[in-house]
Write an enzyme that holds these catalytic residues in place. Structure first.
Site, short mmCIF file in Angstrom:
data_model
loop_
_atom_site.label_atom_id
_atom_site.label_comp_id
_atom_site.label_asym_id
_atom_site.label_seq_id
_atom_site.Cartn_x
_atom_site.Cartn_y
_atom_site.Cartn_z
N LYS A 109 4.68 36.22 12.57
CA LYS A 109 3.70 35.95 13.63
C LYS A 109 2.97 37.24 13.98
CE LYS A 109 4.13 32.98 17.69
NZ LYS A 109 5.05 32.71 18.80
N VAL A 110 1.65 37.19 13.91
CA VAL A 110 0.82 38.38 14.15
C VAL A 110 -0.21 38.04 15.22
CG1 VAL A 110 -0.77 40.03 13.07
CG2 VAL A 110 1.07 39.00 11.70
#
Ligand code: E4P
Length: 220
Positions: A83-84
């Site tokens: 997750k960015v």
């Protein structure tokens, strides 16, 4: 629509898995902080419960830092999705993760254009935060509907994940808007199960069953 749990609580994840309704899990630093301990160990435990995507969030601001953290998470289990957060560096990291075959979930999406860019960069999932937009008097569901339509129109494989779900109505609205996935807290999953008329009906059936048995026993 796939249903993910938005939690790092292992018991909640086990319960939803037993119900047969769990397609994946999203975590974030705030959810992890509620549980504490080792983030790696929690992610490994979650990945043993579900074979669906499990989002693990990087917290570095720079591209190399994001890549280092994400590569580390990706080694924990094959179903980890990195997750960015949406940002200029985030887009670059997503693009490089895609080239390495590491799946990503671009988080903190608050506009359709942000979601479109994240998909173009190669994100597997984009996460518009419906509840946080509603909190500032904007209809968060519009972003879900627009991204679902755009991805369908241009055959973009990226999935739309309705995040920051605050109530059961959000779930119905996300499904109607064409969201591929919605992630929700366990409490809202429980709210989706229950209805006062269902609970009342079960109590009535039990009472009638007991009364019928008592009457039958009296006759014999
Ligand atoms: C999604 O992946 C996020 O972790 C989450 O849905 C954020 O929800 P919140 O706005 O209730 O913190």
């Amino acid at each position: 629509m796939k249903i993910f749990l938005d939690t790092a609580e292992i018991e909640e994840i086990k319960t939803a898995a037993r119900w047969g309704v769990l397609d994946g899990v999203t975590t974030n630093p705030s959810l992890y902080a509620k549980v504490g301990g080792s983030y790696d160990a929690i992610l490994a435990d979650i990945c043993k419960i579900t074979s669906g995507p499990v989002s693990a969030e990087v917290i570095a601001d720079d591209v190399e830092g994001m890549l280092e953290q994400g590569r580390h998470f990706a080694k924990i289990a094959p179903n980890i999705v990195v997750k960015v957060a949406m940002s200029e560096n985030g887009l670059e990291a997503i693009s490089r993760f895609a080239n390495e075959g590491i799946k990503t979930n671009c988080t903190l999406i608050f506009s359709t254009n942000q979601g479109l860019l994240a998909a173009k960069a190669g994100a597997s999932i984009v996460s518009p935060f419906v509840g946080r937009l509603d909190d500032i008097n904007q209809d968060g569901m519009i972003i879900i509907r627009e991204l679902a339509e755009i991805f369908s129109l241009y055959n973009i494989e990226t999935e739309v994940l309705a995040a920051s779900i605050r109530n059961p109505l959000h779930m119905t609205q996300a499904a109607m808007a064409g969201s591929h996935i919605a992630t929700l807290p366990f409490k809202i999953l429980q709210q989706m199960v229950h209805h006062p008329l269902t609970d009342k009906g079960i109590a009535q059936f039990k009472a009638d069953w007991a009364a019928a048995h008592e009457a039958a026993a009296g006759k014999s």
